[in-house]
Design an enzyme around this catalytic site. Sequence first.
Site: not given
Length: 496
Positions: A276, A350
Amino acid sequence: MDIRLAAANPAEVETECLVVFALDHGNGNKPEPKLALANAALEQAIAELVASTEISGKAFEAVLLHHPRGLKARRLLVVGCCKAKSFTHMELRKAAGTALRTLKPKMIKSAAFAIPDLPSGSEDAVRSVVEGAYVADFDPDTYRSDRRDFSTKEITLVIRTDDPKLRAAAEQGRMVGESQNFTRELVNEPGNRLTPTMLADRANKMCEGIGLKCEIYGPDKIKELKMGAFWSVAQGSEEEPRLIVIRYEPQGAPEKPVLGLVGKGITFDTGGISIKPADGMEKMKYDMAGGAAMIGAMRAIAMLKPKIKVISIVCATENMPSGKAQKPGDVQIAMSGKSIEIINTDAEGRLVLADGLHYARTLGCTHLIDAATLTGACVVALGYANAGVFANDEDAYQHFTRALQRSGEKFWRLPLDQEYLDQIRSNIADLMNTGGRWGGAITAAMFLKEFAEETPWIHLDIAGTAWMEEQKPWIAKGPSGIALRSLVEFVKSFAA
Ligand code: BES
Ligand code: MN
Ligand code: ZN
């Protein structure tokens, strides 16, 4: 915080501060503030203020009076709520919180709340005031050396008549409010002070104190269970992952249903190799908010004792780049046997949930609900006001909407049409872990759906709501504790 109930005329209550709520009964532009609880002495005490238009009954305006005439209270705090016709437990929760956060910095550590009538009943009013007070009492300044203890010592709930049902409602409000703050404490902790190991220890300690069964597993068990998706995230970190399993199996509960509460517990999300940007990365300490909501919900459930079996599973790990970290293009085999092509290592939530959900099914869960700070796309879609909810089963979703009506939390349903699945089909494997730019919250949910399979399942995406970016009159800036109250009500709804 001690909670007392007093069946009395509010004007006769001796207290540091009496809190009353004012509703706007006007129509159009002309406000017409009236007390939510009609009482001659109280009306008299604020008559001058109303006449001077200092109180308008606008939402969350708070006016403090000293030595109010005709009252035994030392102070009177009038809190504006909203239009009389839209006054529900949601506004009452916020109004009670506003009162507490007005008094807190003034070091007024005890107060009496004149409990107003609600269309949904007095039990609901009592519960909401208590919950609102707990939420308001939380401040996130844990590590400030000038931190002072402003916390409230005692609140008194002034009711019309003593009723064991109202006492029970106050107790329930306390259990839920305390648990929500327990969750918020966990979410507030930075990554270095709440590693997966430490999160598991905190969960374990909570369980010991309350009589819940807690199992904690490390890398060996995760590998033994063939949790290839969970492990693919964990493998990049020097910190060991933890699989946290909490069981609530009360005597006399039916064999079925068994509810599975699955939480994303990323104690820090750097993004991994798909790292990020530095700007705002510190926020990713709260990427375990879904897991913390589950742990807090189990605490509340153990105290509220509904007759239903509940198992909570939290997959806790860091998401780090390193020489051992997984790479884009890698293919992982999940516990269910499905193969996953990793497109972006930052779509890690996920992955851990895929194995968490499948594991819950193997443990016998008949219904699943997960909570996760899963996607920035959910924040793009719904902003900060609503969290996202997805469901593969209408009956389970009905239970959830019923839970929302009681919890007062705001979730908005997003779709799970089969068409979206095409976006995450891989050439080399069964699934890809990202589905491109469009509908990112939905493709993430579709990915999870492949692991819930036929089991009725609800998915909560709390990326935009787990952290308050701004303070509000009723709640501090920082961890919100979102989803906990709805999870608790969801479980209760199944037990009923
Ligand atoms: N933890 C983030 C999602 C998130 C974003 C939480 C903002 C809280 C606030 C998640 O792991 C993530 O990085 N998601 C990616 C997915 C993308 C790579 C498909 C995202 O939303 O950008
Ligand atoms: Mn991520
Ligand atoms: Zn994440």
